[in-house]
Write a protein that holds these residues in place. Sequence first.
Motif: not given
Length: 138
Positions: A26-40
């Motif tokens: 998840f490192a690149k996704l987190l670093a890009a700042g656009n990781f926003n999954p829904k909470m279900l």
Amino acid sequence: MTPMVCGYATAWGVVMHDVIVSRGAFAKLLAAGNFNPKMLLAHEGEEIGRWIEFREDDVGLLAIGQLDLEAKRGRLAFEMIEDGRATGLSLGAPIVGLARPITPEIRHCKEVFSLPEISLGVPANPAARLLHFTAGTA
């Protein structure tokens, strides 16, 4: 006070369904700042809150979030955590990422590009447990 949850959305190196997720996936996704999954809750229904922080550590992907007690399923999630029916977190499908086959049945995911949601409930990954729950005011 808003109820807070903290736990592992996944643990590294554990087979869940047909995928093993690697540390750093998840490192690149987190670093890009656009990781926003829904909470279900249990991978279905309305959103039950929001995830406010993620970080990778030696164990897995740590997720911290706030429950929304105004949402019907948010209230249900609160009750399920309190009485022990919801014990962990679970990655929602489909996980879109860079994976290679280890066997015909199991893939090794080295990088995640997209993940639609992370649910509270009973995890497929036995190490993806809730670590903390702050009830706040119900």
